[in-house]
Write a protein that holds these residues in place. Structure first.
Motif, PDB file in Angstrom:
ATOM      1  N   LYS A 214       0.822  -1.210   0.000  1.00 22.62           N
ATOM      2  CA  LYS A 214       0.000   0.000   0.000  1.00 22.62           C
ATOM      3  C   LYS A 214       0.856   1.260   0.000  1.00 22.62           C
ATOM      4  O   LYS A 214       0.328   2.367  -0.136  1.00 22.62           O
ATOM      5  N   HIS A 259      -4.345  -9.458  -4.047  1.00 23.99           N
ATOM      6  CA  HIS A 259      -4.543  -8.558  -2.912  1.00 23.99           C
ATOM      7  C   HIS A 259      -5.332  -7.299  -3.244  1.00 23.99           C
ATOM      8  O   HIS A 259      -5.842  -6.646  -2.330  1.00 23.99           O
ATOM      9  N   ASP A 260      -5.425  -6.951  -4.497  1.00 24.87           N
ATOM     10  CA  ASP A 260      -6.135  -5.724  -4.860  1.00 24.87           C
ATOM     11  C   ASP A 260      -7.629  -6.015  -4.979  1.00 24.87           C
ATOM     12  O   ASP A 260      -8.237  -5.935  -6.050  1.00 24.87           O
ATOM     13  N   ASN A 261      -8.248  -6.317  -3.846  1.00 22.56           N
ATOM     14  CA  ASN A 261      -9.651  -6.737  -3.850  1.00 22.56           C
ATOM     15  C   ASN A 261     -10.606  -5.614  -4.246  1.00 22.56           C
ATOM     16  O   ASN A 261     -11.655  -5.866  -4.835  1.00 22.56           O
ATOM     17  N   ARG A 262     -10.263  -4.409  -3.920  1.00 21.75           N
ATOM     18  CA  ARG A 262     -11.146  -3.278  -4.232  1.00 21.75           C
ATOM     19  C   ARG A 262     -10.786  -2.601  -5.544  1.00 21.75           C
ATOM     20  O   ARG A 262     -11.366  -1.581  -5.890  1.00 21.75           O
ATOM     21  N   HIS A 263      -9.826  -3.157  -6.253  1.00 18.32           N
ATOM     22  CA  HIS A 263      -9.460  -2.688  -7.588  1.00 18.32           C
ATOM     23  C   HIS A 263      -9.054  -1.210  -7.605  1.00 18.32           C
ATOM     24  O   HIS A 263      -9.361  -0.481  -8.551  1.00 18.32           O
ATOM     25  N   ARG A 264      -8.350  -0.805  -6.561  1.00 17.25           N
ATOM     26  CA  ARG A 264      -7.884   0.580  -6.506  1.00 17.25           C
ATOM     27  C   ARG A 264      -6.550   0.767  -7.218  1.00 17.25           C
ATOM     28  O   ARG A 264      -6.132   1.902  -7.451  1.00 17.25           O
ATOM     29  N   ASN A 265      -5.894  -0.330  -7.515  1.00 19.06           N
ATOM     30  CA  ASN A 265      -4.573  -0.240  -8.151  1.00 19.06           C
ATOM     31  C   ASN A 265      -4.592  -0.886  -9.540  1.00 19.06           C
ATOM     32  O   ASN A 265      -3.650  -1.575  -9.927  1.00 19.06           O
ATOM     33  N   CYS A 305     -11.719 -11.236 -13.704  1.00 20.48           N
ATOM     34  CA  CYS A 305     -12.016  -9.814 -13.910  1.00 20.48           C
ATOM     35  C   CYS A 305     -13.253  -9.568 -14.761  1.00 20.48           C
ATOM     36  O   CYS A 305     -13.698  -8.409 -14.888  1.00 20.48           O
ATOM     37  N   VAL A 308     -16.325  -7.493 -13.475  1.00 23.18           N
ATOM     38  CA  VAL A 308     -16.188  -6.064 -13.161  1.00 23.18           C
ATOM     39  C   VAL A 308     -15.893  -5.319 -14.457  1.00 23.18           C
ATOM     40  O   VAL A 308     -14.819  -5.485 -15.050  1.00 23.18           O
ATOM     41  N   THR A 310     -15.175  -2.257 -15.078  1.00 27.41           N
ATOM     42  CA  THR A 310     -14.061  -1.307 -15.043  1.00 27.41           C
ATOM     43  C   THR A 310     -12.708  -1.985 -15.256  1.00 27.41           C
ATOM     44  O   THR A 310     -11.712  -1.307 -15.502  1.00 27.41           O
TER      45      THR A 310
END
Length: 1162
Positions: A214, A259-265, A305, A308, A310
Motif C-alpha cells: 500500500k 490482494h487488490d480486492n477493491r481494484h484501486r490499483n 475480472c 467487473v 471497469t
C-alpha cells in the motif's frame, strides 16, 4: 455598476503589476544583475502565478515576452534561490496550461536551457535536491513536445546524470519519482533506450517494482510505465528474458491481482501487463512466457475480472498477450493447395500459378522459424472490441484516377480478320424480319407452362417423366453460322450486315416474388422415407421403381404429389459421375422416422401412395429442369448431387431481417474459449467429421455428432473437425489451382438436435476484417422449413465475430509476407428441427445451373412478337461449360425500311456479372435486370425500343460451379486479365473483350458498359466510373445534395435477394433517364409517359442503406486494365463512363445522377 468598475480597475491593476514586474526583471537581468533584487522580483511573480490564472495567461499570451524574460534570467543567473523561483514559475505555467504552454516553452529553447542547468547542477557534490526535482519535473513535461529531445539529452550527458541520481537515491521517493518520469521520456528514443539498458536501467527498475504494498504506489506506477517503455527495445527485452524477469513479472502480477480486492490499483496491474506485452514481442519472450505457465495465469486472472466492467482494460490486454503467445500452428491439411486439381492446357510462364506449379509439394505450407516474425513488431491492438478496423481507409485499387491512363488507344489489339468470328453474335444487325409477325403491341403475360410457378415435382428413381421440349428440355445453344453466313457480306466489309440467326428464343416478364405462401401439411413418414431415397437417372432401373404423380388442388398455391416408393436408400456421399447420367439429392432426415419401418418398407413389394401438398416454387424456377441442366454441367470434382436449396428454389422471406446487435465482449469470450484448448487439452475431441482430401475416410456413425457435405455445385467445405461436443472447426477449400482465396462457403449439415447451440468456426479466412463484425449473419436454408411452405434462405446465428486466430499462413501462401495469420468466422446456431437437413452459405447462392434454368424459362415465356431475345454461347470454358451471351431489345414495329433502320441503329448497352464467383449478389442483381428488361413494364418496353442489350450474365462459370471465391480454373483473377487475356486460360475474358473490339471495329461501341460486382467489407449499394475525373469529363454533371434521397426503410436491415433484384431493376430505371438525354426520339414521346417516367424515377432512385455483402458499380478501367479504352480510338462513341455494379459493406450511399447516369460513390 460601481462593482463592475471596481473589478475592471482591479484587473487592470493586476495586469499592469505583472507587466511591471517582468519589465523590472528584464532590467535587472541586463543592467544591474543584483541577486537580491532578482530574488525579490521572481518571488513576487511566483506568488502571482500561483494565485491567479489570468497572470499565467498574461505571461504565456501570444506576443508576450514574459516567457523569454524568465528563460533569459534562468540562463544567466547564478543565484540558487532565483533559479528555484523561476523553475517553480515554469512548473506552474506548464502544469496548468497543458501541452500548449509546454510547446511554447520548447519553441523558445527552454529544453536546451534546462538540460544545461541539469548538467551544471550535477557538478555540485552533492547536487541540490530541490533543484534536481524541479529540473527533472520540467524536463519530463516539456521533453515529449521537443522532437529532438532524445538527441539533445544524449549529447548533453543527461541520461547518465538522471540514472545515477536514481541509483544513489532509491530511498528518496521525492527525487526518484521525477527522475523515473524523465527516464520514461528518454526511453522513447530507441538509441537512448539501448544506452540506458547497457547501463543497467532494466535491473534498476526491478529493484523498485515489487509485490503488493500500500506504500509508494505512485512510484510503482511510474516505474512500471518506464519499464514498459524500456522493454519496447528488443535489446532490453532480451536482457529481461535472459535474467528471468518474465517469471518475476507474472509473480508480481498474481500477487497484485490477489490482494487488490477493491481494484484501486488497476493502473499498476495494467502497467505489469504492458511490460509483459512488450517483452512477448520477442519469440524468446513468448517462449519464456509459455514456460512460466503464463497462459494459464493470465487466463485465470482475466476470467476473475470479467464480472467487473471497469477491469476491461486488464482483460483486453491479457487477451492480446495470450493471443500473441499462442503457439502458431499450420492448418491440419496435407497441403493448402486446393483439394481438387485441374490440369491446365497451358502453364503460365510467370505469376502465382506458375509459382504454384513449380513449387515442391512439401514446402507449400511450411510454417518455419522465419515465419514467426521475430524481428518485426507485431501489430499493436489497443482495444480487443475494436480490433481489425485497419481497413477503414484502405485504398481501393480498382479506381484509376490518372486521366492520361484512361484515354483510349488508337489501335485495335486484334486483327480485323480475326474479329470477324464475332459477327454471328450480332444477328440483329442483319435480320430483315420478313417472315416475322410484327403486329402484336402488348407483351403476352408470363406463360405458366411446365413447372413455372407450379409445384415442386419430386423426381423419380425409376422411369422419368418425359420432359416437354418446349420448356424443360436442356438446349445447347450452338451458333453455327451455316451456309448463309458464307453468302452474305460481313459488317466490317459492307454496311453493318450479318448472318441471320435462326434461333427463335423466348424470355419472361417480371414475376411477383412477394406472393403469400400458404402453410403446408406435415410430412407423412412414408413420404419422408421415399424422399430419403431420391435419385435422378436417365435410364430406368429394372429392379426398383419410384413414381411421382401430380394432383391438382383447388388451392392455387398448393399442389399434391402422389409418391410410390419401393427403392433402396442411396447415400448422400455417392460419387456417381455424370457420364452415367445420374444425379442425386442429399439425404432427408426428419423426426419420427424409424429405421425398422424403413427396413420394412424396403422389403415390401407393394406400392403404397402418399400425398403431399407442396407450395409454389419461385418464379422462373423449375426443379425438374434444374436437375436436367445439372446433368450437363461439368465440374472438376464431378459432382453427382444436387443441393436442396437449388432444387427447391428460394423466395424472399415475408419479413425484414435487421442487422444483428453484437453482444458486448463476445469476441474476447470466443478467444478465451480458443485459449482453453491449449490450457485444457484433455477436453478436446479432435475428431475428423468430413474430409475431401481423404474420400475413403469413414465417418463414425454417432447420433450426437453432426454430418457435413459440400459435394454439390458451388459447394465449398474441405474439412470438419469436431473440437468439443457441440463445436466444430471448418476449413474451406482454396480456389482450384491456387493456395488461397478462402471466403465463400456453402455446405450441408444434418443430424442435429433441437435446443442445442452448435458453434461453427471457419478457421482459414484471409481478409483482415469482415461484415460479420458489424451485424451480418450467415445464411441458412432448412429443408423441413421448405417442405412446410417456407422455401427461403434466412439470416441465422448468434455470438458472431471475426478475429485473427493462431493458424499461421506460410510466406508462400501470403505472397512472400511472413508472420501472417488466418482469421476465424465463428457463429452459434440453434436448429429449429430435429434431424433436419440444413445448408449454410456466405451469401445467397446462385449457381451456374440456376442461371441456365432462368435463361431457359425466360426464353420460353417471352412474346416473340414484342421482344427480340437471342441466347448464344459466347465460348466454352476450360472445363467445357458454355458461357451464355444474351441479346435483348424490342422487335421492330414493322419490316419497313425506316423501322428496320431504327432497330439496327439503337445504341448498345453492354452488361456483365459474376467475374468473381464468390460475389453471388451480382448474379441476383443481374437476375433483377434480366427480369425487368423482359417484363411488360412500360419503362422496360421503352428501354427495349431504345437500346440493344448485350449481356454476359456470368463471366466465370467454372469458378461458380466449383465453389471458388475469386479465381477461374486457371487459378487467376479474371478481372485482372483484361489487358492481355489468354484464349486458352481466360476464354471468357478473351472473347468478351473480342466482342467489344468487334463493336469498336464496326463503329458500334456501347453507350454504357456496366460490370456487376460484390464487396465483402463495404456497406450499401454504390457505383463509380473509371475515375472521378473520367466521370466528370464524360458527364459534365455533378449530383447535388438535393438529388439524393435516402430511403429510411432500409436502415438497419440486412440485404436480401428482394433488394438485390430490385437494385437490378432500378439500374434499368437509371438507363431510362439516360435514354431521355441521348435519344432524339424522346422529344416525340407522349407527355403522359414522360410524366409517368418522372414519377417512377423520383420514387425509385433513392439512396438505400444495406448492411450486408452489397453491390457497387465500379470502373471498367483501373484494375480492369483499361479494357474499354483499348477497343477503339473513337472517344466520341463513349458518351457515358463505363461502370461496374458491385456489392459492398460500408456506408457509402448509392448515387443516381439526375441525368440518369450512375455517379461515383462518395
Amino acid at each position: 455598476m460601481n462593482k463592475l468598475k471596481v473589478l475592471s480597475e482591479k484587473s487592470l491593476t493586476s495586469n499592469s503589476r505583472i507587466v511591471a514586474l517582468l519589465a523590472q526583471l528584464e532590467k535587472i537581468n541586463y543592467e544591474c544583475p543584483e541577486a537580491e533584487a532578482a530574488r525579490y522580483v521572481t518571488s513576487k511573480i511566483l506568488h502571482l502565478t500561483q494565485s491567479q490564472e489570468k497572470i499565467r495567461k498574461e505571461i504565456t499570451a501570444k506576443g508576450s515576452t514574459g516567457m523569454d524574460v524568465l528563460l533569459s534570467t534562468l540562463e544567466n543567473t547564478k543565484d540558487l534561490q532565483t533559479t528555484l523561483n523561476i523553475l517553480n514559475i515554469l512548473v506552474e505555467l506548464v502544469s496548468v496550461g497543458g501541452s500548449r504552454r509546454a510547446s511554447a516553452l520548447v519553441s523558445k529553447g527552454g529544453t536546451q536551457i534546462l538540460l544545461q542547468l541539469l548538467l551544471n547542477a550535477s557538478k555540485e557534490s552533492p547536487p541540490h535536491e530541490e533543484l534536481m526535482v524541479q529540473v527533472h519535473t520540467l524536463l519530463a513535461r516539456t521533453g515529449p513536445k521537443d522532437k529532438k529531445f532524445g538527441v539533445k539529452s544524449r549529447i548533453n550527458g543527461a541520461l547518465t546524470i538522471t540514472l545515477n541520481l536514481v541509483k544513489q537515491n532509491l530511498q528518496n521517493q521525492r527525487l526518484v519519482l521525477p527522475c523515473l518520469q524523465l527516464l520514461r521520456v528518454y526511453s522513447t528514443n530507441p538509441v537512448n533506450a539501448v544506452s540506458l539498458g547497457k547501463n543497467g536501467v532494466v535491473e534498476l527498475m526491478f529493484k523498485i517494482i515489487g509485490p503488493f504494498s500500500k506504500k509508494n504506489t505512485g512510484l510503482m506506477k511510474v516505474a512500471l510505465d518506464t519499464l514498459a517503455a524500456l522493454l519496447k527495445s528488443k535489446t532490453n527485452a532480451r536482457r529481461a528474458v535472459d535474467r528471468g524477469y518474465v517469471h518475476v513479472l507474472l509473480t508480481i502480477y498474481v500477487d497484485w491481482h490477489r490482494h487488490d480486492n477493491r481494484h484501486r490499483n488497476m493502473l499498476i496491474r495494467k502497467g505489469i501487463l504492458q511490460s509483459l506485452k512488450s517483452v512477448t514481442s520477442l519469440k524468446l519472450g513468448r517462449k519464456a512466457f509459455i514456460d512460466a505457465n503464463g497462459m494459464k495465469i493470465l487466463y485465470n486472472t482475466s476470467q476473475d475480472c470479467l464480472a467487473v466492467r471497469t477491469l476491461d482494460p486488464l482483460v483486453n490486454t491479457s487477451s492480446l498477450i495470450m493471443r500473441k503467445c499462442f503457439p502458431k500452428n499450420r492448418l491440419p491439411l496435407p497441403t493448402i493447395k486446393s483439394a481438387f486439381h485441374f490440369q491446365l492446357p497451358v502453364i503460365p510462364v510467370t505469376g502465382p500459378v506458375a509459382q504454384l506449379y513449380n513449387l515442391p509439394p512439401e514446402v507449400d505450407d511450411v510454417v518455419d522459424e522465419s515465419d514467426d516474425n521475430e524481428d518485426l513488431e507485431l501489430e499493436a491492438e489497443n482495444e480487443i472490441e475494436n480490433e481489425d478496423d485497419i481497413d477503414q481507409n484502405f485504398k481501393n485499387d480498382d479506381i484509376e484516377t490518372d486521366i492520361n491512363k484512361l484515354k483510349p488507344k488508337q489501335e485495335i489489339g486484334r486483327p480485323i480478320e480475326e474479329l470477324k468470328m464475332y459477327e454471328h453474335f450480332f444477328p440483329e444487325l442483319s435480320d430483315e424480319f420478313k417472315e416475322c409477325d410484327l403486329i402484336a403491341k402488348e407483351p403476352k403475360p408470363l406463360a405458366k407452362e411446365g413447372n413455372l410457378g407450379g409445384p415442386i415435382v419430386v423426381p423419380t428413381a425409376g422411369e422419368e417423366q418425359p420432359v416437354e421440349p418446349s420448356s424443360n428440355s436442356v438446349k445447347k445453344n450452338t451458333n453455327s453460322q451455316g451456309e448463309e453466313s458464307d453468302k452474305q457480306p460481313t459488317l466490317i466489309d459492307m454496311a453493318k450486315e450479318d448472318v441471320k440467326n435462326s434461333d427463335n428464343s423466348l424470355q419472361p416478364q417480371e414475376g411477383d416474388q412477394n406472393r403469400t405462401v400458404s402453410s403446408n401439411q406435415y410430412l407423412t413418414s412414408d413420404l419422408v422415407k421415399a424422399l430419403d431415397r431420391i435419385t435422378l437417372q436417365n435410364a430406368p432401373q429394372p429392379s426398383q421403381s419410384f413414381t411421382a404423380g401430380i394432383k391438382k388442388d383447388s388451392n392455387p398455391h398448393l399442389t399434391s404429389i402422389t409418391c410410390t416408393k419401393a427403392c433402396p436408400h442411396i447415400s448422400t456421399c455417392g460419387n456417381v459421375l455424370f457420364e452415367g447420367r445420374t444425379v442425386q439429392l442429399g439425404k432427408l432426415c426428419f423426426t419420427g422416422v424409424e429405421t425398422e419401418e424403413d427396413e420394412d418398407s424396403e422389403s415390401n413389394s407393394s406400392v403404397e401412395q402418399t400425398s403431399l401438398e407442396v407450395p409454389n416454387v419461385p418464379p422462373l424456377h423449375d426443379s425438374d429442369l434444374y436437375v436436367e441442366i445439372v446433368k450437363n454441367t461439368k465440374s472438376v470434382p464431378e459432382y453427382s448431387e444436387v443441393a436442396y436449396p437449388d432444387y427447391f428454389g428460394h423466395i424472399p422471406p415475408p419479413f425484414k431481417e435487421p442487422i444483428l446487435e453484437r453482444p458486448y465482449g463476445v469476441q474476447r469470450t470466443k478467444i478465451a474459449q480458443d485459449i482453453e484448448r491449449l490450457i485444457h487439452q484433455s477436453d478436446i475431441i479432435d475428431k475428423v467429421m468430413y474430409d475431401l482430401d481423404n474420400p475413403n475416410y469413414v465417418i463414425p456413425e454417432e447420433g450426437e455428432s453432426l454430418k457435413f457435405n459440400s459435394r454439390f455445385e458451388s459447394g465449398n467445405l474441405r474439412k470438419v473437425i469436431q473440437v468439443r461436443k457441440n463445436e466444430y472447426d471448418l476449413i474451406l477449400n482454396s480456389d482450384i489451382n491456387s493456395n488461397h482465396y478462402h471466403q465463400w462457403f456453402y455446405f450441408e449439415v444434418s443430424g442435429m438436435r433441437t435446443g442445442i447451440g452448435y458453434r461453427f468456426n471457419i478457421i482459414n479466412c484471409e481478409k483482415s476484417n469482415s461484415q460479420f463484425n458489424y451485424g451480418m449473419q450467415p445464411l441458412m436454408y432448412s429443408v423441413q422449413e421448405a417442405l412446410h411452405a417456407r422455401p427461403w434462405w434466412i439470416r441465422v446465428g448468434t455470438d458472431i465475430c471475426y478475429y485473427k486466430n493462431h493458424f499461421s499462413r506460410s510466406s508462400v501462401a501470403a505472397g512472400g509476407q511472413k508472420g501472417k495469420s488466418y482469421y476465424t468466422i465463428t457463429f452459434t446456431v440453434t436448429f429449429p428441427h430435429k434431424d433436419d437437413v440444413c445448408y449454410f452459405a456466405y451469401h445467397y447462392p446462385y449457381t451456374y445451373s440456376t442461371l441456365q434454368m432462368h435463361l431457359q424459362k425466360l426464353e420460353s415465356a417471352h412474346n416473340p412478337q414484342q421482344i427480340y431475345f437471342r441466347q448464344h454461347v459466347l465460348c466454352e470454358t476450360l472445363s467445357g461449360n458454355s458461357c451464355p451471351l444474351v441479346t435483348i431489345t424490342a422487335m421492330p414495329e414493322s419490316n419497313y425500311y425506316e423501322n428496320i433502320c431504327q432497330f439496327r441503329n439503337r445504341p448498345y448497352i453492354f452488361l456483365s456479372a459474376r467475374v468473381h464467383p464468390g460475389e453471388t449478389n451480382s448474379s441476383w442483381v443481374m437476375k433483377g435486370t434480366l427480369e425487368y428488361l423482359m417484363s411488360n413494364n412500360p419503362t422496360a418496353q421503352s428501354l427495349r425500343e431504345s437500346y440493344i442489350f448485350k449481356i454476359v450474365p456470368m463471366l466465370n462459370p467454372d469458378g461458380v460451379i466449383n465453389g471458388n471465391h475469386r479465381c477461374s480454373l486457371s487459378g487467376e483473377d479474371l478481372n485482372r486479365q483484361w489487358q492481355s487475356p489468354n484464349p486458352d486460360l481466360h476464354p471468357t475474358i478473351y472473347h468478351a473483350k473480342g466482342l467489344l473490339q468487334y463493336m469498336a471495329a464496326i463503329k458500334r461501341l456501347p453507350l454504357v458498359y456496366c460490370d456487376y460486382h460484390g464487396h465483402s467489407r463495404k456497406k450499401n449499394v454504390f457505383m463509380y466510373g473509371c475515375s472521378i475525373k473520367e466521370t466528370v469529363w464524360h458527364t459534365n454533371d455533378n449530383a447535388a445534395s438535393c438529388d439524393v434521397v435516402e430511403d429510411m426503410g432500409y436502415r438497419g436491415l440486412q440485404i436480401g435477394t428482394r433488394e438485390l433484384e430490385e437494385m437490378g431493376a432500378k439500374f434499368c430505371v437509371g438507363l431510362f433517364r439516360l435514354k431521355r438525354l441521348t435519344s432524339p426520339l424522346e422529344y416525340n414521346m407522349p407527355n403522359s409517359l414522360l410524366e409517368f417516367e418522372n414519377d417512377l424515377i423520383e420514387t425509385s432512385c433513392k439512396v438505400t442503406r444495406f448492411s450486408q455483402k452489397q453491390l457497387h458499380l465500379r470502373a471498367a478501367a483501373g484494375k480492369k486494365q483499361q479494357k474499354q479504352q483499348q477497343f477503339s480510338g473513337e472517344p466520341a462513341q463513349q458518351k457515358v463512363p463505363a461502370t461496374i455494379l458491385q456489392g459492398s459493406s460500408r456506408s457509402q450511399p448509392l448515387l443516381w445522377r439526375r441525368g440518369g447516369v450512375p455517379g461515383r460513390h462518395t
